[in-house]
Motif scaffolding. Structure first.
Motif, mmCIF file in Angstrom:
data_model
loop_
_atom_site.group_PDB
_atom_site.id
_atom_site.type_symbol
_atom_site.label_atom_id
_atom_site.label_comp_id
_atom_site.label_asym_id
_atom_site.label_seq_id
_atom_site.Cartn_x
_atom_site.Cartn_y
_atom_site.Cartn_z
ATOM 1 N N HIS A 408 9.434 10.126 -19.390
ATOM 2 C CA HIS A 408 8.319 10.994 -18.990
ATOM 3 C C HIS A 408 8.635 12.463 -19.279
ATOM 4 O O HIS A 408 7.773 13.221 -19.744
ATOM 5 N N TYR A 412 6.731 15.200 -21.650
ATOM 6 C CA TYR A 412 6.163 16.447 -21.116
ATOM 7 C C TYR A 412 6.699 17.670 -21.860
ATOM 8 O O TYR A 412 5.923 18.553 -22.260
ATOM 9 N N TYR A 413 8.007 17.726 -22.044
ATOM 10 C CA TYR A 413 8.586 18.921 -22.662
ATOM 11 C C TYR A 413 8.314 19.000 -24.160
ATOM 12 O O TYR A 413 8.433 20.058 -24.762
ATOM 13 N N ASP A 417 2.521 16.686 -21.795
ATOM 14 C CA ASP A 417 1.786 15.614 -21.115
ATOM 15 C C ASP A 417 2.700 14.396 -21.013
ATOM 16 O O ASP A 417 3.212 13.916 -22.032
ATOM 17 N N ILE A 418 2.903 13.879 -19.797
ATOM 18 C CA ILE A 418 3.802 12.731 -19.636
ATOM 19 C C ILE A 418 3.219 11.462 -20.267
ATOM 20 O O ILE A 418 3.942 10.473 -20.436
#
Length: 452
Positions: A408, A412-413, A417-418
């Motif tokens: 996740h 995100y990074y 968005d996960i």
């Protein structure tokens, strides 16, 4: 869904939904390569009629039909409805990662934790916060008997006094709740003494030790504030810890960057020169160190080179080439993996609960705190419903039940968005899975030959 590939002269087919692995002859490989679904098999037969004799094709089709009937080829996929009906997403806590120190005595260049402070101020977790975190875990673990406390940082051994107090307190409290508390610590391996060593050996169920491999590689990025490399001290301490584990778990956890894309040499160094047998070397993630597409291609070739040699022996274990093929986890773990934001959380020194250790310092991933519990239930639901059926591109990916949708935090990074996986991480993961499947096939062949 099937995945067909050739690696080191082995033609392999993975039946994605059943997890069955098939070694193929040339004819069957060609047929399955042209037929991603069983409905495409007649067309594949037609396309190959000029390459192979009709009887040979029919014989191969008979074998394929038999495997289909056994549900080990083109097996039925799970549906969202079946998963919702047959799996329960448990929000009872299973593990908590305690950030004992937002500080570190090293200045590793690629550190995702901003040199241990996670974008904030330096700080050590107090025993009051640590006790409250342990209470929260025990009180919110439901019917789970075995729970886990992970000591993390920064460098957690900067707060060794509180770690000792935590263990004593958890052992006292586990009797009250009829639980077993298991302990893990992740350390850079530089801060050791006789007292620390003896304590870790007795109380830590697993010790994760940071070492990037060869001295030149490790000392290039894992340095003290003075710029001096940490290899010599780390190796001295790690060898003592590992040699005294007496069957208890430990792991050497390293990172490779563009500066050591020949990371198999680092694995060999750790095993052959240092005698350490539990090894993981991970690709660097994020920031200025993110690998380019060209570097990803080099890394994939290195995995293949590594896998060919790894298949010949079983004296040490490399994490990414070890797949639980025959005793796979339950379906929920296969689609949602780590449990971040659901049954796993990380506690910062000020008592905030984050979805995982990599999200610490990110306000939008605060779940609540150890005193009030999880108050951001909407965020927990977001994580609980983020799986291989909801993430972009995952539903049609052959690797989904091995990677479980990926990390996740990486998503995100990379993409903000996960739910949008990191494509570069996916590429490397799929190559590692292919290598692991090839290794299992090669070892099966070798065992069969030896038995004869």
């Amino acid at each position: 869904m099937i995945h067909v590939f050739i690696l080191h002269s082995l033609s392999i087919c993975l039946d994605v939904n059943s997890g069955t692995i098939h070694l193929l002859d040339e004819v069957t490989f060609d047929l399955l390569s042209l037929a991603n679904t069983k409905e495409m098999l007649p067309l594949a037969m037609e396309q190959l009629k000029d390459k192979y004799d009709k009887d040979i094709l029919l014989q191969a089709m008979d074998e394929i039909t038999s495997l289909i009937e056994q549900e080990s080829l083109y097996s039925k996929d799970f549906t969202k409805e079946e998963l919702q009906k047959n799996t329960t997403i448990q929000s009872d806590m299973k593990a908590m990662c305690l950030h004992m120190a937002h500080d570190c005595n090293l200045r590793c260049s690629y550190c995702f934790a901003d040199k241990g402070v996670y974008g904030g101020d330096k700080g050590l977790m107090s025993i009051e916060v640590a006790k409250a975190a342990i209470d929260y875990l025990l009180e919110n673990s439901g019917k789970k008997v075995n729970v886990e406390v992970d000591f993390f940082g920064g460098e957690p051994l900067l707060n060794f006094k509180v770690i000792k107090q935590c263990v004593v307190y958890a052992k006292e409290q586990e009797k009250k709740y009829s639980k077993n508390v298991n302990f893990t610590i992740t350390t850079n391996g530089t801060i050791f003494s006789k007292e620390i060593n003896e304590f870790l050996q007795e109380h830590m169920d697993n010790i994760v030790l940071s070492l990037d491999g060869r001295k030149s590689v490790h000392d290039h990025l894992r340095v003290y504030p003075s710029g001096k490399g940490s290899y010599d001290k780390v190796v001295e301490n790690i060898k003592e810890i590992a040699n005294n584990r007496q069957g208890k778990s430990y792991f050497i956890r390293g990172t490779y960057t563009r500066d050591n894309l020949d990371f198999y040499e680092d694995v060999k160094h750790i095993y052959e020169q240092l005698g350490l047998k539990e090894i993981s070397i991970e690709p660097v993630s994020g920031g200025d160190f993110t690998l380019t597409d060209e570097e990803i291609a080099i890394a994939m070739t290195e995995y293949e080179r590594f896998a060919k040699e790894y298949a010949k022996q079983d004296d040490y274990r490399f994490y990414h080439f070890t797949l639980n093929i025959y005793n796979s986890p339950c379906i929920y773990k296969r689609i949602a993996a780590c449990g971040a934001g659901v049954d796993y959380g990380a506690v910062s020194p000020d008592g905030k609960i984050y979805a995982c250790h990599q999200f610490v310092g990110e306000d939008e991933f605060v779940m609540g705190n150890i005193y009030d519990g999880v108050t951001n239930t909407e965020l927990r639901e977001t994580f609980a419903n983020n799986n291989v059926f909801t993430k972009q591109e995952c539903p049609d990916c052959w690797a989904k039940y091995f990677c479980s949708g990926g990390c996740h935090a990486n998503a995100y990074y990379t993409n903000g968005d996960i739910a949008i996986p990191d494509k570069k991480a996916c590429t490397l993961q799929k190559k590692r899975i292919e290598c692991a499947l090839m290794i299992e096939c090669q070892r099966t062949i070798d065992r069969s030959n030896n038995d004869e």
